[in-house]
Write a protein that holds these residues in place. Sequence first.
Motif, PDB file in Angstrom:
ATOM      1  N   LEU A 131      -0.140   6.073  37.201  1.00  0.00           N
ATOM      2  CA  LEU A 131      -1.377   6.292  36.455  1.00  0.00           C
ATOM      3  C   LEU A 131      -1.120   6.108  34.960  1.00  0.00           C
ATOM      4  O   LEU A 131      -1.898   5.457  34.258  1.00  0.00           O
ATOM      5  N   LYS A 132      -0.014   6.642  34.494  1.00  0.00           N
ATOM      6  CA  LYS A 132       0.371   6.496  33.089  1.00  0.00           C
ATOM      7  C   LYS A 132       0.598   5.021  32.751  1.00  0.00           C
ATOM      8  O   LYS A 132       0.150   4.542  31.712  1.00  0.00           O
ATOM      9  N   LEU A 133       1.271   4.308  33.643  1.00  0.00           N
ATOM     10  CA  LEU A 133       1.515   2.878  33.441  1.00  0.00           C
ATOM     11  C   LEU A 133       0.195   2.107  33.356  1.00  0.00           C
ATOM     12  O   LEU A 133       0.031   1.224  32.502  1.00  0.00           O
ATOM     13  N   MET A 134      -0.762   2.461  34.216  1.00  0.00           N
ATOM     14  CA  MET A 134      -2.083   1.811  34.153  1.00  0.00           C
ATOM     15  C   MET A 134      -2.761   2.086  32.824  1.00  0.00           C
ATOM     16  O   MET A 134      -3.351   1.181  32.230  1.00  0.00           O
ATOM     17  N   LEU A 135      -2.674   3.307  32.336  1.00  0.00           N
ATOM     18  CA  LEU A 135      -3.288   3.656  31.060  1.00  0.00           C
ATOM     19  C   LEU A 135      -2.662   2.856  29.921  1.00  0.00           C
ATOM     20  O   LEU A 135      -3.374   2.278  29.090  1.00  0.00           O
ATOM     21  N   ILE A 136      -1.354   2.803  29.892  1.00  0.00           N
ATOM     22  CA  ILE A 136      -0.653   2.028  28.857  1.00  0.00           C
ATOM     23  C   ILE A 136      -1.055   0.560  28.940  1.00  0.00           C
ATOM     24  O   ILE A 136      -1.319  -0.087  27.916  1.00  0.00           O
ATOM     25  N   ASP A 137      -1.119   0.034  30.159  1.00  0.00           N
ATOM     26  CA  ASP A 137      -1.510  -1.373  30.336  1.00  0.00           C
ATOM     27  C   ASP A 137      -2.927  -1.628  29.850  1.00  0.00           C
ATOM     28  O   ASP A 137      -3.189  -2.645  29.197  1.00  0.00           O
ATOM     29  N   PHE A 138      -3.850  -0.721  30.146  1.00  0.00           N
ATOM     30  CA  PHE A 138      -5.232  -0.936  29.716  1.00  0.00           C
ATOM     31  C   PHE A 138      -5.377  -0.835  28.202  1.00  0.00           C
ATOM     32  O   PHE A 138      -6.181  -1.552  27.606  1.00  0.00           O
ATOM     33  N   LEU A 139      -4.595   0.032  27.579  1.00  0.00           N
ATOM     34  CA  LEU A 139      -4.598   0.081  26.113  1.00  0.00           C
ATOM     35  C   LEU A 139      -4.090  -1.252  25.545  1.00  0.00           C
ATOM     36  O   LEU A 139      -4.659  -1.789  24.589  1.00  0.00           O
ATOM     37  N   LEU A 174      -3.375  -5.270  38.563  1.00  0.00           N
ATOM     38  CA  LEU A 174      -3.935  -4.869  39.857  1.00  0.00           C
ATOM     39  C   LEU A 174      -2.864  -4.236  40.735  1.00  0.00           C
ATOM     40  O   LEU A 174      -3.140  -3.290  41.476  1.00  0.00           O
ATOM     41  N   GLY A 175      -1.645  -4.723  40.657  1.00  0.00           N
ATOM     42  CA  GLY A 175      -0.550  -4.161  41.444  1.00  0.00           C
ATOM     43  C   GLY A 175      -0.286  -2.699  41.110  1.00  0.00           C
ATOM     44  O   GLY A 175       0.053  -1.903  41.992  1.00  0.00           O
ATOM     45  N   HIS A 176      -0.469  -2.336  39.844  1.00  0.00           N
ATOM     46  CA  HIS A 176      -0.275  -0.938  39.447  1.00  0.00           C
ATOM     47  C   HIS A 176      -1.354  -0.050  40.068  1.00  0.00           C
ATOM     48  O   HIS A 176      -1.059   1.059  40.519  1.00  0.00           O
ATOM     49  N   LEU A 177      -2.588  -0.530  40.078  1.00  0.00           N
ATOM     50  CA  LEU A 177      -3.670   0.238  40.703  1.00  0.00           C
ATOM     51  C   LEU A 177      -3.403   0.392  42.198  1.00  0.00           C
ATOM     52  O   LEU A 177      -3.544   1.495  42.746  1.00  0.00           O
TER      53      LEU A 177
END
Length: 189
Positions: A131-139, A174-177
Amino acid sequence: MKKTIIKTAAVLLVLTMLMLGFATWRYPFSAFSLYHAVTFDQHNLLFTEYRKELQQFKNYYHNHKKQDDVTSDHVQYILQAYQIPFLTNDKAMKISIDTLDEIIAVLRKTRDDIVELAFTEKYDEETRNYLKLMLIDFLSLEEQAQHVKNASGDSRKVLHLQIRNLRTSMQSNLGHLATFYKLYIETTS
């Protein structure tokens, strides 16, 4: 004298139009560009692979979705970010400043959904890390999209590269999600 002035004005007008035409073609997002858009074509192999991964995750999500579950509900909205035309359209499309504004708005909304999940739900460490990785990626994606939008001095070639990189980054996210949601399902079942 009048003929010379008229000829000079005509030559200047033609030169100005040629320069505007060149600026529009060479620097699509510049202040001198008439259209502020660039045509972008998907790379067929990457596009086909992305559509396959997206469909696989959508199937997994629908088969494992929990009723009245905050995480499942949020994943439904996060998933919409991966289905925007910029990522799923297999035809060439014009990418304009307005298109980039729409992409940025989707990225911000998705980031907000991820933040809400991070602060309202409890996850095990590995799931929380995704979840943290997704947040960093979206930023990072937001920043990338903003950079492309503000790239008024960049040439058409550079813009194509930046847009391709943005699209590839969004697709790889998408893989992170998928991993986040699969871990969530495994740890709560």
